[in-house]
Scaffold this active site. Structure first.
Site, PDB file in Angstrom:
ATOM      1  N   GLU A 168     -10.714   1.543   8.554  1.00  9.97           N
ATOM      2  CA  GLU A 168      -9.438   1.823   9.209  1.00  9.97           C
ATOM      3  C   GLU A 168      -9.354   3.321   9.493  1.00  9.97           C
ATOM      4  O   GLU A 168      -8.528   4.034   8.960  1.00  9.97           O
ATOM      5  CB  GLU A 168      -8.268   1.365   8.325  1.00  9.97           C
ATOM      6  CG  GLU A 168      -6.959   1.263   9.109  1.00  9.97           C
ATOM      7  CD  GLU A 168      -5.733   1.157   8.215  1.00  9.97           C
ATOM      8  OE1 GLU A 168      -4.790   0.459   8.591  1.00  9.97           O
ATOM      9  OE2 GLU A 168      -5.712   1.800   7.137  1.00  9.97           O
ATOM     10  N   GLU A 204       0.813  -1.221   0.000  1.00 10.85           N
ATOM     11  CA  GLU A 204       0.000   0.000   0.000  1.00 10.85           C
ATOM     12  C   GLU A 204       0.840   1.262   0.000  1.00 10.85           C
ATOM     13  O   GLU A 204       1.994   1.273   0.446  1.00 10.85           O
ATOM     14  CB  GLU A 204      -0.959   0.019   1.202  1.00 10.85           C
ATOM     15  CG  GLU A 204      -0.316   0.275   2.536  1.00 10.85           C
ATOM     16  CD  GLU A 204      -1.342   0.499   3.665  1.00 10.85           C
ATOM     17  OE1 GLU A 204      -2.331   1.236   3.457  1.00 10.85           O
ATOM     18  OE2 GLU A 204      -1.147  -0.066   4.747  1.00 10.85           O
TER      19      GLU A 204
END
Length: 275
Positions: free
Chosen positions: A252, A154
């Site tokens: 998140e 990521e």
């Protein structure tokens, strides 16, 4: 915000922090979720004691939730670290951690493992770090492959000298690892980090939809729950779903109030992955 047909899970390392870590899976279940993910639970230990690993596994099992995602050891994410796999002086920590992480995944049926790249360090050339990163990601992919699991890469935002800032950056690494022979590597599309770095999210989704293996969301600015900022999360998720993505969307974010209050945007009947 509408919620589409996508499946949601809760990241218990950033949500339910009102509770001790081992109580969070049960709290997620009580809130209506049956699927969770975690960062590496022991930020100072690549190889924790067996008893600690067992306690974590039992907490997830006893709660009756599925652990869909787990980070490999990444150092102190709340402090200076942002992964270790590209850092020569810490590479062995990552390698020592591989079997522990995949072992937890084997016990809990986990199919996604997030491998945070690591910051740039002064003592190593960027090229050396990038070469090591591909090598270590390939090792991680090989370990995960025996579970039929995927390793995630990521882009991350913030002040740390983390080199993967855009979707293009992260997918370029994914492609390098795939060229090394590891097919089970994918892009973790974290919409908050992309927004925070000024990436063109619409273009990122159009260009890299086929590479998206997991999605995480928080609003921008502030990294709070959906609706607390200005991101068109609804539109982005609709585009991701329309591209054919049928995986999870990980929550998140940092709740602006309590975790429970921050979840009101998502109807309870939509919190179960089996809805």
């Amino acid at each position: 915000m509408t919620t589409h047909g996508l499946r949601y899970l809760v990241n218990c390392s950033i949500l339910f922090t009102e509770l001790p870590l081992l109580e969070r899976p049960a709290a997620a279940k009580a809130a209506g979720f049956d699927t969770v993910e975690f960062w590496w639970p022991w930020p100072d230990q690549p190889v924790p004691a067996d008893a600690d690993v067992d306690a974590f596994v039992e907490a997830v099992e006893d709660a009756g939730v599925q652990l869909a995602g787990l980070n490999f050891f990444a150092g102190d994410l709340a402090g200076p670290d942002c992964g270790v796999l590209s850092i020569p002086a810490r590479s062995q920590q990552f390698r020592d951690n591989l079997e522990v992480t995949v072992g937890i995944g084997e016990r809990l049926g986990t199919k996604a493992f997030n491998a945070l790249y690591g910051n740039r360090v002064a003592e190593s050339a960027p090229e050396e770090q990038d070469e090591l990163a591909v090598e270590n990601l390939a090792l991680a992919a090989k370990a995960a492959d025996r579970l039929g699991a995927t390793v995630l890469v990521e882009a991350v935002s913030g002040p740390k000298p983390y080199p993967l800032r855009t979707a293009d950056d992260a997918v370029a690494v994914v492609e390098k690892v795939r060229r090394s022979g590891a097919g089970n590597v994918g892009f973790l599309c974290d919409l908050f980090h992309l927004a925070n770095n000024g990436d063109d999210i619409d273009a990122a989704i159009r260009t890299h939809a086929k590479d998206i293996a997991h999605v995480q969301v928080a609003d921008y600015p502030g990294r709070g729950e959906p609706g607390s900022g200005q991101l068109d999360l609804d539109g982005y998720l609709a585009a991701i779903e329309a591209s054919g993505y049928d995986g999870y969307v990980g929550l998140e974010y940092k709740p602006t109030t309590t975790t429970e209050e921050s979840l009101t945007w998502l109807p309870r009947e939509r919190r179960s992955a089996g809805h």
